[in-house]
Design an enzyme around this catalytic site. Structure first.
Site, PDB file in Angstrom:
ATOM      1  N   GLU A 228       1.008  -1.297  -0.128  1.00 13.93           N
ATOM      2  CA  GLU A 228       0.427   0.049   0.091  1.00 13.93           C
ATOM      3  C   GLU A 228       0.818   1.066   0.302  1.00 13.93           C
ATOM      4  OE1 GLU A 228      -3.178  -0.347   3.217  1.00 13.93           O
ATOM      5  OE2 GLU A 228      -3.568  -1.870   1.753  1.00 13.93           O
TER       6      GLU A 228
ATOM      7  N   GLU B 276      -6.512  -8.049  -2.219  1.00  9.28           N
ATOM      8  CA  GLU B 276      -7.041  -7.783  -0.586  1.00  9.28           C
ATOM      9  C   GLU B 276      -8.866  -6.851  -0.900  1.00  9.28           C
ATOM     10  OE1 GLU B 276      -5.405  -5.328   2.376  1.00  9.28           O
ATOM     11  OE2 GLU B 276      -3.415  -5.597   1.745  1.00  9.28           O
TER      12      GLU B 276
HETATM   13  C1  LIG Z   1       0.688   4.695   4.770  1.00  8.39           C
HETATM   14  O1  LIG Z   1       0.876   5.720   5.702  1.00  8.39           O
HETATM   15  C2  LIG Z   1      -0.473   6.533   6.101  1.00  8.39           C
HETATM   16  C3  LIG Z   1      -1.789   5.486   6.618  1.00  8.39           C
HETATM   17  O2  LIG Z   1      -1.966   5.601   7.681  1.00  8.39           O
HETATM   18  C4  LIG Z   1      -0.821   6.987   6.083  1.00  8.39           C
HETATM   19  O3  LIG Z   1      -1.880   8.101   6.221  1.00  8.39           O
HETATM   20  C5  LIG Z   1      -1.725   7.078   4.799  1.00  8.39           C
HETATM   21  O4  LIG Z   1      -2.976   6.957   4.757  1.00  8.39           O
HETATM   22  C6  LIG Z   1      -0.323   5.438   4.558  1.00  8.39           C
HETATM   23  N1  LIG Z   1      -1.655   4.304   4.171  1.00  8.39           N
HETATM   24  C7  LIG Z   1      -1.640   3.839   3.479  1.00  8.39           C
HETATM   25  C8  LIG Z   1      -2.414   2.203   2.609  1.00  8.39           C
HETATM   26  O5  LIG Z   1      -1.796   4.684   1.820  1.00  8.39           O
END
Ligand SMILES: *[C@@H]1O[C@@H](CO)[C@H](O)[C@H](O)[C@H]1NC(C)=O
Ligand SMILES: *[C@@H]1O[C@H](CO)[C@@H](O)[C@H](O)[C@H]1NC(C)=O
Ligand SMILES: *[C@@H]1O[C@H](CO)[C@@H](O)[C@H](O)[C@H]1NC(C)=O
Ligand SMILES: *[C@@H]1O[C@H](CO)[C@@H](O)[C@H](O)[C@H]1NC(C)=O
Ligand SMILES: *[C@@H]1O[C@H](CO)[C@@H](O)[C@H](O)[C@H]1NC(C)=O
Ligand SMILES: *[C@@H]1O[C@H](CO)[C@@H](O)[C@H](O)[C@H]1NC(C)=O
Ligand SMILES: *[C@@H]1O[C@H](CO)[C@@H](O)[C@H](O)[C@H]1NC(C)=O
Length: 383
Positions: free
Chosen positions: A194, A313
């Site tokens: 992610e 996912e």
């Molecule tokens: C990557 O880290 C973050 C999650 O807390 C940022 O705010 C952003 O939401 C991030 N998460 C994702 C899924 O990217």
């Protein structure tokens, strides 16, 4: 819409849940157009996520049960974590940091333990997608590299652009990729879970764009290919688009991900996306319908680029019309021609207790577990 996404000239394909087709475990899964193949025959990607199988102190017997439970849903493929960044050693971990230097743990609580994961998966006819770091701070992730090398609180997105950080991540990736370069139980490598410009615990530079991450994906995927030409490489992203006609965060490039641009990279073999309408504020008017369109949009990108795409996912919790929603999404994947699908997440009732339950976990002998059996057979029959 192409109903037969993966049409092969096979005399017959036997689908049997209790007796999986024996596979030649010496062969690597390949990408061919929008399909995956194994020994020239279609390889169906259906399965689940088990981030914890190498990170929870499981016995090898428990690893076998974990994969057997997934195989009995008709699963062929499991996505798991190939990272745990720590600053003091405890439990299972892969990289121990002290200041700006790190030691990779090749012992029995590190890669030695992951050798057991691979052996258990192989014995249960499962192939593994291994993800090499995390956007989130769970199990360390990319902020640990940034904080240790550049200093606490430096921007999250320097992970994608700082040369020292890139070199440190490559150093880590090299150990994994070379260790398993000849191991066909590895389905493929995934760069990061992610990725986004924004980080969970640290600031952002304000300078990160889709181009920043796309350039990094080019560098990292080419690096892996230079070490290991056997395995597929994917990104591990949530699938955000960078369309010029939208101001919706899922479509406007604001997350730093351009799904189409990343999928088009020569050294990226397959696309990945996730689906969590409730976490993303997409539940009204209908989480189910928003998800259906999200799947269709990614299938369109798959067809345009002519590469396989996985919904790797997805989740709504019980109480959010889970069964109805999952039936709709699985049907959309199968009938719409998306290449493959992995649910979040697998569960097992082990002797040491139930595996982690985040509200999405599917344990054996539950309604969604049976749903998985039904749809794995349908996807296998389509292919
Ligand atoms: C990557 O880290 C973050 C999650 O807390 C940022 O705010 C952003 O939401 C991030 N998460 C994702 C899924 O990217
Ligand atoms: C970490 O590095 C410092 C400086 O190099 C060293 O003094 C210290 O002993 C190291 N700590 C551990 C736990 O190895
Ligand atoms: C953003 O980019 C500008 C121009 O290159 C640079 O001056 C600035 O330091 C960057 N900001 C951060 C936080 O890195
Ligand atoms: C994202 O879209 C913008 C605007 O259309 C474009 O300038 C940019 O190049 C795109 N990013 C990538 C990585 O293609
Ligand atoms: C917006 O652009 C995308 C990508 O080019 C296209 O698929 C989509 O149909 C467009 N949507 C609208 C409402 O024009
Ligand atoms: C479940 O579906 C029904 C009918 O489609 C809808 O009215 C209801 O809001 C949904 N519930 C949830 C929690 O999504
Ligand atoms: C596994 O555990 C779940 C949740 O505790 C339970 O619903 C299910 O019946 C159990 N399955 C088996 C086979 O014991």
């Amino acid at each position: 819409m192409k109903l037969k996404a993966c049409l092969f000239t096979l005399a017959s394909v036997t689908v049997s849940l209790s007796k999986p087709m024996p596979r030649q475990s010496t062969s690597f899964v390949k990408a061919d157009g929008q399909c995956f193949t194994l020994d020239g025959q279609p390889y169906t990607v259906f399965g689940s996520n088990s981030y914890w199988v190498g990170l929870s102190g499981l016995t090898t017997d428990e690893m076998h049960v974990t994969f057997k439970d997934i195989a009995e849903t008709g699963g062929t493929t499991v996505r798991t974590w190939g990272f745990n960044e720590v600053t003091s050693a405890s439990g299972d971990y892969y990289q121990l940091w002290n200041g700006s230097t790190s030691i990779i743990n090749c012992g029995s609580t590190g890669l030695g333990n992951f050798d057991n994961v691979v052996a258990a998966a192989k014995a249960e006819n499962i192939r593994l997608i291994v993800t090499l770091t995390n956007n989130w701070s769970d199990y360390g992730g990319m902020d640990v590299y940034v904080n240790q090398i550049l200093g606490e609180g430096q921007p999250h997105d320097y992970f994608y652009s700082n040369p020292e950080v890139i070199a440190a991540f490559q150093n880590y990736v090299k150990v994994w990729v070379e260790r398993y370069a000849d191991e066909p139980t590895i389905f493929g490598w995934e760069l990061v879970n992610e990725p986004r410009c924004t980080g969970s615990t640290s600031a952002t530079s304000g300078n990160c764009t889709t181009t920043t991450i796309t350039d990094w994906v080019k560098t990292m995927s080419a690096y892996i290919k230079s070490l290991d030409s056997n395995h597929l490489v994917g990104l591990g992203d949530e699938g955000w688009f960078n369309w010029s006609n939208s101001t919706d965060f899922a479509f406007d490039g604001s997350q730093g991900i351009d799904f189409d641009a990343n999928l088009a990279i020569d050294t990226i073999d397959f696309g990945t996306f996730h689906l969590y309408p409730y976490s993303w504020g997409k539940e009204t008017p209908s989480a189910m319908v928003w998800g259906q369109e999200w799947i269709e949009n990614h299938h369109n990108a798959q067809a345009t680029c002519n590469k396989p795409v996985l919904m790797e996912e997805f989740g709504v919790s019980a109480g959010q019309n889970q069964t109805t929603t999952y039936k709709n999404w699985y049907s959309t994947v199968i009938n719409g021609g998306l290449t493959g699908v992995l649910i979040w997440q697998a569960g097992s009732n082990l002797t040491s207790g139930p595996t982690p339950n985040d509200g999405f976990t599917i344990y054996p002998d539950t309604p969604v577990y049976y749903l998985e059996q039904q749809y794995s057979a349908q996807l296998g029959a389509r292919n």
